[in-house]
Write a protein that holds these residues in place. Sequence first.
Motif, PDB file in Angstrom:
ATOM      1  N   LEU A 147       0.929  -1.274  -0.300  1.00 59.29           N
ATOM      2  CA  LEU A 147       0.210  -0.344  -0.487  1.00 59.29           C
ATOM      3  C   LEU A 147       0.540   1.082   0.151  1.00 59.29           C
ATOM      4  CD1 LEU A 147      -2.462  -1.179   3.229  1.00 59.29           C
ATOM      5  CD2 LEU A 147      -2.678  -1.278   0.114  1.00 59.29           C
ATOM      6  N   GLU A 198      -1.440   6.563   1.455  1.00 61.39           N
ATOM      7  CA  GLU A 198      -2.889   6.880   1.865  1.00 61.39           C
ATOM      8  C   GLU A 198      -3.786   5.418   2.018  1.00 61.39           C
ATOM      9  OE1 GLU A 198      -3.515   9.653  -1.237  1.00 61.39           O
ATOM     10  OE2 GLU A 198      -1.670  11.278  -0.863  1.00 61.39           O
ATOM     11  N   ASN A 236      -3.750   3.094  -0.064  1.00 65.19           N
ATOM     12  CA  ASN A 236      -4.400   2.407  -1.806  1.00 65.19           C
ATOM     13  C   ASN A 236      -3.351   1.505  -2.447  1.00 65.19           C
ATOM     14  OD1 ASN A 236      -6.309   4.786  -2.064  1.00 65.19           O
ATOM     15  ND2 ASN A 236      -4.028   6.287  -2.999  1.00 65.19           N
ATOM     16  N   SER A 246     -14.508  -3.490  -5.823  1.00 65.42           N
ATOM     17  CA  SER A 246     -13.765  -3.125  -4.527  1.00 65.42           C
ATOM     18  C   SER A 246     -14.009  -3.865  -3.690  1.00 65.42           C
ATOM     19  CB  SER A 246     -13.587  -1.595  -4.601  1.00 65.42           C
ATOM     20  OG  SER A 246     -14.899  -1.000  -3.686  1.00 65.42           O
ATOM     21  N   PRO A 258      -8.548  -3.283   1.109  1.00 64.74           N
ATOM     22  CA  PRO A 258      -8.159  -2.669   0.091  1.00 64.74           C
ATOM     23  C   PRO A 258      -7.217  -4.412   0.239  1.00 64.74           C
ATOM     24  CG  PRO A 258      -6.230  -2.301   1.340  1.00 64.74           C
ATOM     25  CD  PRO A 258      -7.723  -2.502   2.257  1.00 64.74           C
TER      26      PRO A 258
END
Length: 140
Positions: free
Chosen positions: A50, A53, A55, A125, A129
């Motif tokens: 990641l 942030e 992501n 999604s 994550p």
Amino acid sequence: MATQNDILNSSKAPEPVGLYPHARKVGNLLFLSGVGPRERGTKKIPGVELDEEGNIVSYDIETQCRSVFQNVKYILEDAGSGWDKLVDVTVFLTNMKADFATYNRIYAEYFKDNQPCRTTVEINSLPTPIAIELKCIATI
């Protein structure tokens, strides 16, 4: 009506990210909530890198598959069931085109002796994550 005894949580699988149990027993059936590849006691997701942030920069679908299968196994065993008692598996992938072949190969390794019904769908999604999540039904 369900009782608290019907609600089951594993001491080995990662903690749920919301207000729900790992599994719920109804009769001789065990319904698992969505299970991802996170590790218990941490926010670490095996095979995921990641950015600052949160992501996804990169991920390894094989590592995630093996981790999520292990987490499902933990929940099943802690609930008095087992891998061989899975009867239905719904798989959510965030990138069917890139990940299906690898996931399908690994799935075949884990399910060569037990072949539950399976549905695989692509979604945009997941709540954390991750690239894969499983929803399962097993017998006890």
